[in-house]
Scaffold this active site. Sequence first.
Site, mmCIF file in Angstrom:
data_model
loop_
_atom_site.group_PDB
_atom_site.id
_atom_site.type_symbol
_atom_site.label_atom_id
_atom_site.label_comp_id
_atom_site.label_asym_id
_atom_site.label_seq_id
_atom_site.Cartn_x
_atom_site.Cartn_y
_atom_site.Cartn_z
ATOM 1 N N ASP A 1 0.799 -1.222 0.000
ATOM 2 C CA ASP A 1 0.000 0.000 0.000
ATOM 3 C C ASP A 1 0.831 1.271 0.000
ATOM 4 O O ASP A 1 0.338 2.332 0.342
ATOM 5 C CB ASP A 1 -0.915 0.003 1.231
ATOM 6 N N HIS B 1 5.163 5.376 13.760
ATOM 7 C CA HIS B 1 5.416 6.345 12.691
ATOM 8 C C HIS B 1 4.167 6.801 11.956
ATOM 9 O O HIS B 1 4.236 7.625 11.064
ATOM 10 C CB HIS B 1 6.372 5.739 11.664
ATOM 11 N N HIS C 1 11.750 6.569 14.216
ATOM 12 C CA HIS C 1 11.601 6.803 12.783
ATOM 13 C C HIS C 1 12.235 8.136 12.410
ATOM 14 O O HIS C 1 12.162 9.109 13.177
ATOM 15 C CB HIS C 1 10.106 6.806 12.428
ATOM 16 N N GLU D 1 0.201 -8.941 -1.342
ATOM 17 C CA GLU D 1 -0.442 -8.428 -0.129
ATOM 18 C C GLU D 1 -1.685 -7.617 -0.495
ATOM 19 O O GLU D 1 -1.912 -6.509 -0.017
ATOM 20 C CB GLU D 1 0.529 -7.586 0.715
ATOM 21 N N GLU E 1 -2.449 4.913 3.085
ATOM 22 C CA GLU E 1 -2.293 3.522 2.667
ATOM 23 C C GLU E 1 -3.614 2.846 2.311
ATOM 24 O O GLU E 1 -3.674 2.049 1.354
ATOM 25 C CB GLU E 1 -1.579 2.736 3.771
ATOM 26 N N ARG F 1 1.046 8.565 10.382
ATOM 27 C CA ARG F 1 0.682 9.982 10.289
ATOM 28 C C ARG F 1 -0.550 10.306 11.125
ATOM 29 O O ARG F 1 -0.676 11.399 11.660
ATOM 30 C CB ARG F 1 0.412 10.346 8.819
#
Length: 374
Positions: free
Chosen positions: A95, A213, A245, A117, A131, A215
């Site tokens: 993604d 990490h 990260h 995936e 994603e 957002r």
Amino acid sequence: MRVLTILGTRPDAIKLAPVVQALAAAPGVSSLLCVTGQHRRMLDQVLEVFGLVPDHDLHIMKPGQDLTHVTTAVLNGLGPVMDQARPDWVIVQGDTTTALAAALAAFYRHARVAHVEAGLRTGDILAPWPEEMNRRLIGQIAQLHFPPTEIAAANLRREGIAEGRILVTGNTVIDALHQVAARLDADPGQAARFARDFAWLDPARRLILVTGHRRESFDGGLARICRALVTLARRGDVQIVYPVHPNPRVREVAEAMLAQSPSIHLIPPQDYVPFVQLMRRAHLIVTDSGGVQEEAPGLGKPVLVTRDTTERPEAIAAGTALLVGTSEDVLVAAATRLLDDPAAHAAMAQARNPFGDGAAAGRIVARLLEQDAP
């Protein structure tokens, strides 16, 4: 059969490395690898671990890059690569923005897309962002879909994808994990290097490994997680290791809130092999990473997922992972239970891994060969 595999990030590389290796060993396949460089150092390290040498490298990463830059740079960079390679199949993973842009570039040139995936869904296009939308859009472009589980396959069927275009394979991250774990077990020098590099770990205290990490946690969620970690660190019987990260919005919060705690170790992002070693050493793992949700059950490690929803409900259903969101109190309570109740820890540690048997890459390549058989 000409196959072009395109990847750009560390997770892409980990999960597609077994596929690229299987393609290289398959008769009648001309396999090319293109990396976009959406990540750079972290990506290059994974390529080295698995012995992958790109045929094309777009080198798109730049300081402060945003999603628009990544998308347009991949689209522009892949045009000449596609024209030269003339692939029968383009393979993309998961993604990432690289995966979406690569699928779109293939579509523009009438190249067929195989999506590794495929089928993961949360039902909320803003979580995870971007994603969730990336994988939905790739699902509309791809001709072959390789979902890792039956739940992911059912998502695709509900969206109208024909059964003949779907193959449940397991997740290739388990292939990669098995490969690295076997290498570690066979090489005593790896254990010695880990012991030397992490000599500051206290064997008398249990290790909580943390990653974060996403957002969607930037607006207060990461700060709440950090407050929970400070509370847990005060117990005195644990040590917390947090590979931070490189995103400045993650690093600034973590350093401001955690750097003063002697039981919390903020370390740079780790290469894949030492990170697998840290997972093996951990008592429990706190993460918002999709890949870690898949890897940790394969190592018998309970996972507390710092998200409100997950596209990997198999881990929740199997009892290997628990959604705790970004609530300080919920995270502290869940971690405390796993630290203080051996039966609760054992129940999660011994749960069945729902993400595969380590043979996903072979199934993917066999299906591609079957699709193009005369």
